[in-house]
Design an enzyme around this catalytic site. Structure first.
Site, PDB file in Angstrom:
ATOM      1  N   HIS A  59       0.652  -1.171  -0.091  1.00 21.04           N
ATOM      2  CA  HIS A  59      -0.090   0.011  -0.020  1.00 21.04           C
ATOM      3  C   HIS A  59       1.036   1.148   0.083  1.00 21.04           C
ATOM      4  CE1 HIS A  59       0.777  -0.829   4.203  1.00 21.04           C
ATOM      5  NE2 HIS A  59       0.358   0.522   4.570  1.00 21.04           N
TER       6      HIS A  59
ATOM      7  N   HIS B 231       0.730   5.391   1.020  1.00 22.32           N
ATOM      8  CA  HIS B 231      -0.107   6.364   1.834  1.00 22.32           C
ATOM      9  C   HIS B 231       0.223   7.516   0.663  1.00 22.32           C
ATOM     10  CE1 HIS B 231      -0.264   4.513   5.825  1.00 22.32           C
ATOM     11  NE2 HIS B 231       0.720   3.855   5.398  1.00 22.32           N
TER      12      HIS B 231
END
Length: 136
Positions: A100, A102
């Site tokens: 992932h 941010h």
């Protein structure tokens, strides 16, 4: 898919999220722990442990969406900048072991996120270090 992974559960619809974008391989949504207003996560829908283990084509799609989310944060939220980061492994602060990114909009100073790079290694042998890391 990893059934114990919170992001896999979000992809599977087992946990709700506030979606910002979705296609066949990427999902972007608001982080429930907002560091700043509009803090988003962009994830691969297929499970990969982190940025370093993700296939190039998937990584590129995720980063394309991260760029577009950052552009929207500046345009629509009035952010003055964004931080785009991905932690790899626990020593670097990774707490969810699913790739992932941010995308954190920045509005000014003292926003709860400090990224500070200090040089404390002036005595390093940079040529030797470069030779250790060099890739083809």
């Amino acid at each position: 898919m990893n059934n114990n992974d919170v992001f896999c559960k979000i992809v599977n619809g087992e946990i709700p999220c506030y979606k910002l974008y979705e296609d066949e391989s990427v999902l972007a949504f608001l982080d429930i722990s907002q560091v700043t207003n509009g803090h988003a996560l962009v994830i691969s829908k297929n499970h990969y442990d982190n940025f370093l283990s993700t296939p190039h084509e998937v990584m590129h799609k995720v980063m394309d969406v991260a760029q577009r989310i950052g552009q929207a944060q500046i345009k629509m939220l009035g952010a003055k900048g964004v931080n785009i980061l991905s932690n790899c492994y626990e020593a670097a602060g990774q707490s969810v072991f699913h790739f992932h990114v941010h995308v954190i909009p920045r509005y000014g100073e003292n926003e709860g996120l400090v990224i500070e790079m200090k040089s404390g290694n002036e005595n390093l042998n940079l040529p030797a270090l470069a030779n250790k890391i060099k890739i083809d």
